[in-house]
Design a protein around this motif. Sequence first.
Motif, PDB file in Angstrom:
ATOM      1  N   UNK A 252       9.214   4.562   4.140  1.00  0.00           N
ATOM      2  CA  UNK A 252       9.839   3.472   4.367  1.00  0.00           C
ATOM      3  C   UNK A 252       9.503   2.321   5.202  1.00  0.00           C
ATOM      4  N   UNK A 253       8.481   2.818   6.336  1.00  0.00           N
ATOM      5  CA  UNK A 253       7.946   1.708   7.029  1.00  0.00           C
ATOM      6  C   UNK A 253       6.638   0.894   6.416  1.00  0.00           C
ATOM      7  N   UNK A 254       6.573   1.403   5.276  1.00  0.00           N
ATOM      8  CA  UNK A 254       5.414   0.495   4.426  1.00  0.00           C
ATOM      9  C   UNK A 254       4.062   0.631   4.939  1.00  0.00           C
ATOM     10  N   UNK A 255       3.658   1.783   5.786  1.00  0.00           N
ATOM     11  CA  UNK A 255       2.428   1.750   6.438  1.00  0.00           C
ATOM     12  C   UNK A 255       1.819   3.234   5.928  1.00  0.00           C
ATOM     13  N   UNK A 256       2.523   3.946   5.397  1.00  0.00           N
ATOM     14  CA  UNK A 256       1.949   5.317   5.200  1.00  0.00           C
ATOM     15  C   UNK A 256       2.307   5.633   3.475  1.00  0.00           C
ATOM     16  N   UNK A 257       1.474   6.532   3.328  1.00  0.00           N
ATOM     17  CA  UNK A 257       1.387   7.143   1.784  1.00  0.00           C
ATOM     18  C   UNK A 257       1.838   8.608   1.968  1.00  0.00           C
ATOM     19  N   UNK A 258       3.071   8.918   1.308  1.00  0.00           N
ATOM     20  CA  UNK A 258       3.234  10.503   1.410  1.00  0.00           C
ATOM     21  C   UNK A 258       3.055  10.949  -0.133  1.00  0.00           C
ATOM     22  N   UNK A 273      -4.149   1.757   2.538  1.00  0.00           N
ATOM     23  CA  UNK A 273      -5.090   0.821   2.687  1.00  0.00           C
ATOM     24  C   UNK A 273      -4.519  -0.730   2.914  1.00  0.00           C
ATOM     25  N   UNK A 274      -5.110  -1.556   3.833  1.00  0.00           N
ATOM     26  CA  UNK A 274      -4.465  -2.766   4.453  1.00  0.00           C
ATOM     27  C   UNK A 274      -4.038  -3.571   3.327  1.00  0.00           C
ATOM     28  N   UNK A 275      -4.561  -3.514   2.034  1.00  0.00           N
ATOM     29  CA  UNK A 275      -3.942  -4.630   0.828  1.00  0.00           C
ATOM     30  C   UNK A 275      -2.637  -4.128   0.258  1.00  0.00           C
ATOM     31  N   UNK A 276      -2.331  -2.866   0.737  1.00  0.00           N
ATOM     32  CA  UNK A 276      -1.023  -2.341   0.271  1.00  0.00           C
ATOM     33  C   UNK A 276       0.049  -2.149   1.331  1.00  0.00           C
ATOM     34  N   UNK A 277      -0.130  -2.740   2.447  1.00  0.00           N
ATOM     35  CA  UNK A 277       0.861  -2.709   3.337  1.00  0.00           C
ATOM     36  C   UNK A 277       1.711  -3.851   3.450  1.00  0.00           C
ATOM     37  N   UNK A 298      -5.369   2.714  -7.619  1.00  0.00           N
ATOM     38  CA  UNK A 298      -4.317   2.027  -7.031  1.00  0.00           C
ATOM     39  C   UNK A 298      -4.344   0.556  -7.188  1.00  0.00           C
ATOM     40  N   UNK A 299      -3.287   0.144  -8.030  1.00  0.00           N
ATOM     41  CA  UNK A 299      -3.204  -1.266  -8.054  1.00  0.00           C
ATOM     42  C   UNK A 299      -1.991  -1.793  -7.108  1.00  0.00           C
ATOM     43  N   UNK A 300      -2.499  -2.835  -6.388  1.00  0.00           N
ATOM     44  CA  UNK A 300      -1.582  -3.794  -5.430  1.00  0.00           C
ATOM     45  C   UNK A 300      -1.596  -5.041  -5.802  1.00  0.00           C
ATOM     46  N   UNK A 301      -0.070  -5.676  -5.721  1.00  0.00           N
ATOM     47  CA  UNK A 301       0.047  -6.958  -5.873  1.00  0.00           C
ATOM     48  C   UNK A 301       0.941  -7.400  -4.817  1.00  0.00           C
ATOM     49  N   UNK A 310      -7.501  -3.897  -7.129  1.00  0.00           N
ATOM     50  CA  UNK A 310      -7.855  -2.328  -7.740  1.00  0.00           C
ATOM     51  C   UNK A 310      -8.487  -1.494  -6.800  1.00  0.00           C
ATOM     52  N   UNK A 311      -7.982  -0.439  -6.316  1.00  0.00           N
ATOM     53  CA  UNK A 311      -8.737   0.401  -5.285  1.00  0.00           C
ATOM     54  C   UNK A 311      -8.831   2.014  -5.977  1.00  0.00           C
ATOM     55  N   UNK A 312      -9.798   2.608  -5.571  1.00  0.00           N
ATOM     56  CA  UNK A 312      -9.916   4.023  -6.029  1.00  0.00           C
ATOM     57  C   UNK A 312     -10.231   5.084  -5.063  1.00  0.00           C
TER      58      UNK A 312
END
Length: 376
Positions: A252-258, A273-277, A298-301, A310-312
Motif C-alpha cells: 500500500x505504501x507503493x515502495x515495496x514489492x511483496x 525499482x525507482x521506475x515503479x514507485x 516487469x512492465x511499468x507505466x 520494461x525491466x527484468x
Amino acid sequence: MGGAATASPEHRRELRARLLPPRHGLQGTAPLPIHDELVEEIFLLLPMPTDLIRASAACVSYRLVASRSFLRRFRKLHAPPLVGFLDHGREFIPAIRPHPSAPAADAVALAADFSLSFLTRDPYFTPAHYWDIEDVRNGRVLISRHPFHDLSLAVCDPLHRRYLLLPPIPEFEDWASLYNLRTGWQTFLGDEEEAVEETSFTVVSISQWGNWLGAIMFSSSTGQWRPSPWIEGFAFFNQCRYTYGCFYGVTECRQKLLVLDTRKMEFSLADLPPEARGSSERDVDIAFVEAGEGITGMFVHPGNTYSISYLTKRNNGGSSSQWKLEKTIPLDFTGSRFMGSSGRYLLLRCWREFPSPDLGTFTLDIKTFQFERVAS
C-alpha cells in the motif's frame, strides 16, 4: 628410386566393396532411422499445438508426443494461445481477425458455456447463492459463493463444461478462525510447476488479519490445502500477478514489492525499482510476465507518460537479485491500462482520442516489443 605404393585393381575393388553399400537403385534404399530423442527435440521447435498434431499424424510418433514427459516440456516452452477474455459478467470477448488466434476463438465461443449454466445440475449451486468470478487463468474460472460466510470455492472449465468444488478450508493450528479471515481476502489461480497432468492447478488465498498476513494453497494434484506461516508487519498488497510459481504484489505504501513463493509458501519483501514507485495505484501501472529461462519481466507505466518501461530480474528463488531496465517502449495512444499477462505477452487496453476515437485490447510481445490488437 623409392615411390608410393599403388594398390592392385583387385585390392581396390575389395576395398570399395567393404566401404560402400551395394547400389540397387532408389527402390532398394531404406531411410536411416531417426531416434526418438531427436524426433522429440524437433517437435519441441514447432510453434503451435496444432502444428504438433499435424506432424505427429504424418509419422509414427504419436506415442512420443502423447507422453506426459514430452507434454510437460512442450507446455513449458509454448504458452497456450490467447483466444479471448472473460469479464466478471461472464461475457466472452473473443480475439478478432487478423489475430492468429481468431479462428480458435470462434470455435471456443461456439463450444464453451461461459455462463456456467452446467453448474445448476448440482443442487449446491442454487440461485439462492450467487457465485462470483474471482480469477481466470489458462481456460479455468475460479468462482466463490456469496454470501461469503463459508469461503466456498470452485474451479470451472467452461470449454469441457466441468467443475471441481474445492474441499472446505480446514482449521489449521496457529491460524485465525475462518470467520475472521474474510477481511481482506484475495483468491487467485496458479499453476502446478511440476504437474504431471495438464489439468492440474493451484488455488491460492491470501488473507490479512489485523497486522498479520497469511496464505493458503490448494493443489488439485493432492486435493489438500497447505498453509503458510503468519507474518507480521507487512502491509496488504494489490495489483497481484503470478509468474513462475510466485505471486507479486505492490504494498500500500507503493515502495515495496511483496512476493509469495508458492513452492515454499513463504513471503519475502523487496524494494521496488525507482521506475515503479508512486503514491497511488493511479500513478504507476505494473504488470509481470514470464520472460523465459527463469527470468521475470516487469512492465511499468507511469500515468503521466507516453511510454512503458520494461525491466527484468533473474529468478533465483527469492527477491535478492536486482531489476534491470531493458527497454523503454513508446506509446502511440492517448492512454492505456494493464490487464495482466499471458505467457510472454503483456495484455493492455489502449485508447486514442485523435485523429479518430479508438479503443481496443492489445498484446505486447516481450520478444519483439510489437503491439497486436486482440479485441475491440
